[in-house]
Structures are given as structure tokens and as C-alpha cells.
Design an enzyme around this catalytic site. Structure first.
Site, PDB file in Angstrom:
ATOM      1  N   GLY A  58      -0.799 -37.604  28.281  1.00 19.28           N
ATOM      2  CA  GLY A  58       0.630 -37.752  28.174  1.00 19.28           C
ATOM      3  C   GLY A  58       0.963 -36.604  27.474  1.00 19.28           C
ATOM      4  O   GLY A  58       0.398 -35.364  27.355  1.00 19.28           O
TER       5      GLY A  58
ATOM      6  N   ASP B 109       0.837 -36.313  24.366  1.00 16.02           N
ATOM      7  CA  ASP B 109      -0.016 -35.814  23.300  1.00 16.02           C
ATOM      8  C   ASP B 109      -1.197 -34.812  23.828  1.00 16.02           C
ATOM      9  O   ASP B 109      -1.546 -34.024  23.022  1.00 16.02           O
ATOM     10  CB  ASP B 109      -1.227 -37.250  22.939  1.00 16.02           C
ATOM     11  CG  ASP B 109      -1.976 -37.190  21.796  1.00 16.02           C
ATOM     12  OD1 ASP B 109      -2.534 -38.129  21.586  1.00 16.02           O
ATOM     13  OD2 ASP B 109      -1.965 -36.046  20.982  1.00 16.02           O
TER      14      ASP B 109
ATOM     15  N   VAL C 108       2.474 -44.312  28.808  1.00 23.06           N
ATOM     16  CA  VAL C 108       1.069 -45.166  28.723  1.00 23.06           C
ATOM     17  C   VAL C 108       1.406 -46.595  27.840  1.00 23.06           C
ATOM     18  O   VAL C 108       0.918 -47.411  28.499  1.00 23.06           O
ATOM     19  CB  VAL C 108      -0.107 -44.395  27.996  1.00 23.06           C
ATOM     20  CG1 VAL C 108      -1.145 -45.171  27.655  1.00 23.06           C
ATOM     21  CG2 VAL C 108      -0.480 -43.172  28.913  1.00 23.06           C
TER      22      VAL C 108
HETATM   23  N1  APR Z   1       7.267 -32.892  27.402  1.00 20.15           N
HETATM   24  C1  APR Z   1       8.186 -34.022  27.060  1.00 20.15           C
HETATM   25  N2  APR Z   1       7.727 -35.118  27.439  1.00 20.15           N
HETATM   26  C2  APR Z   1       6.722 -35.512  27.891  1.00 20.15           C
HETATM   27  C3  APR Z   1       5.704 -34.537  28.243  1.00 20.15           C
HETATM   28  C4  APR Z   1       5.962 -33.215  27.996  1.00 20.15           C
HETATM   29  N3  APR Z   1       5.109 -32.118  28.002  1.00 20.15           N
HETATM   30  N4  APR Z   1       4.499 -35.204  28.897  1.00 20.15           N
HETATM   31  C5  APR Z   1       4.829 -36.443  28.985  1.00 20.15           C
HETATM   32  N5  APR Z   1       5.913 -36.757  28.674  1.00 20.15           N
HETATM   33  C6  APR Z   1       6.973 -37.971  28.326  1.00 20.15           C
HETATM   34  C7  APR Z   1       6.307 -39.047  29.367  1.00 20.15           C
HETATM   35  O1  APR Z   1       6.864 -38.796  30.446  1.00 20.15           O
HETATM   36  C8  APR Z   1       7.022 -40.329  28.516  1.00 20.15           C
HETATM   37  O2  APR Z   1       8.347 -40.455  29.011  1.00 20.15           O
HETATM   38  O3  APR Z   1       6.465 -38.584  27.145  1.00 20.15           O
HETATM   39  C9  APR Z   1       6.848 -39.756  27.210  1.00 20.15           C
HETATM   40  C10 APR Z   1       5.812 -40.604  26.448  1.00 20.15           C
HETATM   41  O4  APR Z   1       4.781 -40.921  27.279  1.00 20.15           O
HETATM   42  P1  APR Z   1       3.029 -40.864  26.838  1.00 20.15           P
HETATM   43  O5  APR Z   1       2.680 -39.366  26.398  1.00 20.15           O
HETATM   44  O6  APR Z   1       2.411 -41.528  27.715  1.00 20.15           O
HETATM   45  O7  APR Z   1       3.084 -41.548  25.444  1.00 20.15           O
HETATM   46  P2  APR Z   1       3.063 -43.038  25.017  1.00 20.15           P
HETATM   47  O8  APR Z   1       3.760 -43.987  25.914  1.00 20.15           O
HETATM   48  O9  APR Z   1       3.795 -43.144  23.610  1.00 20.15           O
HETATM   49  O10 APR Z   1       1.741 -43.582  25.075  1.00 20.15           O
HETATM   50  C11 APR Z   1       0.915 -42.956  23.946  1.00 20.15           C
HETATM   51  O11 APR Z   1      -0.776 -42.087  25.504  1.00 20.15           O
HETATM   52  O12 APR Z   1      -1.490 -39.901  25.538  1.00 20.15           O
HETATM   53  C12 APR Z   1      -1.773 -41.018  25.022  1.00 20.15           C
HETATM   54  O13 APR Z   1      -2.785 -40.426  23.073  1.00 20.15           O
HETATM   55  C13 APR Z   1      -1.556 -40.705  23.577  1.00 20.15           C
HETATM   56  O14 APR Z   1      -2.652 -43.213  23.348  1.00 20.15           O
HETATM   57  C14 APR Z   1      -1.536 -42.365  23.055  1.00 20.15           C
HETATM   58  C15 APR Z   1      -0.629 -43.007  24.253  1.00 20.15           C
END
Ligand code: APR
Length: 174
Positions: free
Chosen positions: A32, A34, A126
Site C-alpha cells: 500500500g 507504506d 489493508v
Molecule cells: N498515495 C496516497 N494514498 C495511497 C497510496 C498512495 N501512493 N497508496 C495507497 N493509498 C491509500 C489506499 O488506497 C488506502 O485508502 O492509502 C490508504 C491506506 O491503505 P494502506 O496503504 O493499505 O494502509 P492501511 O490500511 O493503514 O494498512 C496498513 O498495510 O502496507 C501495509 O505496512 C502496511 O501493514 C501496514 C498496513
């Protein structure tokens, strides 16, 4: 005067003082946003995260807390890493933990001179947090954050549906 705006795009491309990363408690990267932030910031970001102290084995940032590192190869000067709650139905303290992510991230702007900060929709990928409920907590917590410094907050949404959810909330004054 603090401002709040909503944009649709990739948070790694924003030229702001700090972008917020939706991380996990290890702070060693993931998928995602991260993964996108670590890819764009380069390997020095992982090294900086790995150097942060563990508060318990494999935990550098407990859920609801935040840590700050440089942005390295990113346009943003800093990355504020925060760990949102995994959604398990709403009865295990998820709302308070999510609000804490926003508040603790904002608190770190005070000591780092950050004037413009961008948040992704923390926990809405996620971690499965329902978007409308999470966005309401995000807007309410940012609005409640009043400090002497004029802070400009950007909610950076990765898709149109998220952007419209935030925009609907910002049009209401409650
Ligand atoms: N820019 C902006 N928003 C983004 C981007 C980006 N490049 N990529 C993803 N998103 C959005 C997703 O669409 C979602 O709405 O960020 C939001 C959060 O999604 P996730 O990245 O999956 O984060 P989260 O739900 O908090 O889960 C965190 O996922 O990647 C792993 O290491 C991380 O274990 C942790 C978990």
C-alpha cells in the site's frame, strides 16, 4: 488560519513539509502507501526506520502512535509514520486509536516546524477500516487540532470515492 484541503493523487509526489505513512508496528515497510513511500524515498528511509528504538520486540511504533524521519529522496522533507488500528468491528477501541494516529502525527509537526502536512486515508486499505467512519474521525481530529501555528492539512486520497467522502464531510460544519 489553519486550512484543510482534499486532493486525489499519489502522496509520494506531494511537495509538502511532511507526508504521513500508514505503516505497521515494525516500521520496516509493507505494501500500500507504506510500500509506495519506501520505494519513492529510497533505501535510506528503511535504514532510518530500522535505527528507531524498539519499544518491544519488533515494535518501533505501537498502534496509535507516530514517529518522524527525514523524507530522503521524496519531495517531502519528512515522513511521519503512524500505525492505524486493524478494523475488527469497531468495538475494540479502533476509533480512539485512529484519532490518536492523526493527533500524534499533528503533535510531531510542532517540534519539526512542519507547516504543510499530507495524510493518506489511514487504516482504510489493508486494515479494513470503513472509509466514511475513518474519514469522519480524520476530519474531526484535524479540525480539533488548534495550535498557534497556521497548519495546512491535505487529505491525499488515492481514488475518487475516497476524495468525495472527505469532501462531503468538509462541506458540513459539525
Ligand atoms: N498515495 C496516497 N494514498 C495511497 C497510496 C498512495 N501512493 N497508496 C495507497 N493509498 C491509500 C489506499 O488506497 C488506502 O485508502 O492509502 C490508504 C491506506 O491503505 P494502506 O496503504 O493499505 O494502509 P492501511 O490500511 O493503514 O494498512 C496498513 O498495510 O502496507 C501495509 O505496512 C502496511 O501493514 C501496514 C498496513
Amino acid at each position: 488560519m489553519p486550512t484543510i484541503e482534499v486532493i486525489e493523487g499519489d502522496i509520494t509526489s506531494l511537495t509538502v513539509d511532511a507526508i504521513v505513512n500508514a505503516a505497521n508496528e515494525t516500521l520496516l515497510g509493507g505494501g500500500g502507501v507504506d510500500g509506495a513511500i519506501h520505494r519513492a524515498a529510497g533505501p535510506r528511509l528503511l535504514a532510518a526506520c530500522r535505527a528507531l528504538p524498539q519499544v518491544r520486540p519488533d515494535v518501533r511504533c505501537p498502534t496509535g502512535q507516530a514517529r518522524i524521519t527525514p523524507g530522503f529522496d521524496l519531495p517531502a522533507r519528512f515522513v511521519i509514520h503512524t500505525v492505524g488500528p486493524v478494523w475488527v468491528g469497531g468495538g475494540q477501541g479502533e476509533p480512539d486509536l485512529l484519532a490518536s494516529c492523526y493527533r500524534e502525527s499533528l503533535r510531531l509537526t510542532l517540534e519539526s516546524g512542519v507547516r504543510r502536512i499530507a495524510f493518506p486515508a489511514i487504516s482504510c486499505g489493508v486494515y479494513g477500516y470503513p472509509l466514511d467512519a475513518a474519514a469522519a474521525i480524520a476530519v474531526r481530529t484535524v479540525r480539533a487540532w488548534q495550535t498557534a501555528q497556521p497548519l495546512r492539512t491535505v487529505f491525499c486520497c488515492f481514488d475518487a470515492s475516497a476524495a468525495s467522502a472527505y469532501r462531503r464531510l468538509l462541506e458540513r460544519d459539525d
